[in-house]
Scaffold this motif. Structure first.
Motif: not given
Length: 330
Positions: A120-122, A126-127, A144-147
């Motif tokens: 659950l890492v967005t 990029g980070q 990952t989490f956020f799309e």
């Protein structure tokens, strides 16, 4: 479950072993450490943990037999996270599972050789956590989490349930989710298509949460979007109470919030992601190199709605929207 102390097997020397050397130790019980951004008594966190354990069991890993799992419940507390990461760097489990950006960020600063599976890492590329999704490189890979598409879909659902909404507050904690700032110009452009004016509420205290919701309620047409964020997840009960008090329709990212009185949610199925992450733990324990395991995106999305909350807000949910829901609470 209270956190248990780690037993140091080989002291600080173990923390410097190459990943491949540790992978060859197949004749001993394996140890993994799971750092959760939830509080220990959080039902959402417990559901995630149960899914992770089920995934491991399905792959032949039995707690107390060939596996020992130590759980760290940080409740989004930076000081606690840093202390736990320092302890893990010293005690060197076979694998660290890092739930969320803040935990991963702290871990990669001090842990270079222990494999880390993030969950659950967005935007991990990029980070700067991994080199690419296809070939992460180093000792880190995960899920990952956020799309990006979640944002537009959430606005669409909110507008269908609460058509009077013309202003939406996007609430998050900048210390936990600083990456949202880079997406805001695109989010604002997308919101204008509905048409909705997007405002940003950066919060770091309970008083700021209350003030942000009250500000939305000060004029007609206010709504709230609560994206994935460790801080707002921990304080979701306050957000639910505040939106109910001020009669603000809100959409969340986690299904658990709807069971607790929130209006609606749309986002990846967190338990599914945790269960899938067990496959990478399994592969790494059997010798796979995390640098060569592609980071994976969410596979299942879910929409939930609480009709009781909708009624309390004076909203009539169209039957077509109810039919779309994976879970309906009446």
């Amino acid at each position: 479950m209270k956190r248990r102390e780690f037993i140091t097997l080989l002291g600080c020397v173990a923390a410097t072993w190459p990943i491949t050397a540790r992978a060859q130790q197949s004749d001993r019980m394996r140890r993994i450490a799971v750092l959760m951004n939830n509080a220990e008594d959080d039902p959402e966190g417990q559901a995630r943990g149960a899914a992770f354990r089920q995934g491991l069991q399905a792959l032949g890993w039995t707690e107390g037999n060939n596996l020992r799992t130590d759980w760290y419940w940080t409740a989004g507390d930076i000081g606690r996270i840093r202390g736990d990461v320092t302890e893990l760097a010293r005690d060197a489990p076979d694998i660290i599972v890092a739930n969320g950006r803040v935990i991963l960020s702290e871990a990669v600063q001090v842990i270079r050789s222990i494999p880390i599976v993030f969950v659950l890492v967005t935007d991990p590329v990029g980070q700067g956590f991994i080199s690419s999704l296809a070939r992460p490189g180093g000792n880190v890979t995960g899920f990952t989490f956020f799309e990006y598409a979640m944002f537009g879909k959430s606005l669409e659902l909110l507008k269908k349930v609460a058509p009077a909404v013309t202003r939406v507050g996007f609430i998050f904690n900048p210390d936990m989710s600083a990456y949202y700032d880079q997406f805001l110009p695109d989010f604002e452009a997308d919101a204008r298509q509905y048409p909705i004016k997007l405002t940003v509420a950066r919060v770091g205290t309970e008083a700021e949460i209350d003030a942000a919701v009250a500000k939305l309620a000060a004029a007609p047409g206010g709504g709230l979007m609560v994206p994935p964020d460790a801080y707002t997840l921990v304080h979701r009960d306050l957000i639910v109470r505040s939106t109910a008090q001020h009669r603000i329709p809100a959409i969340y990212s986690y299904r658990q919030v709807i069971k607790e009185g929130g209006l609606m949610s749309y986002g990846p199925e967190t338990s599914d992601i945790f269960q899938r992450s067990a496959s990478y733990v399994d592969r790494i324990l059997k010798g796979a190199n995390p640098a060569e395991l592609p980071a994976q995106a969410p596979a299942k999305f879910e929409f939930a709605i609480n009709l009781k909350t909708a009624m309390a807000l004076g909203l009539t949910v169209p039957s077509a929207v109810v039919a779309l829901a994976d879970e309906v609470i009446e």
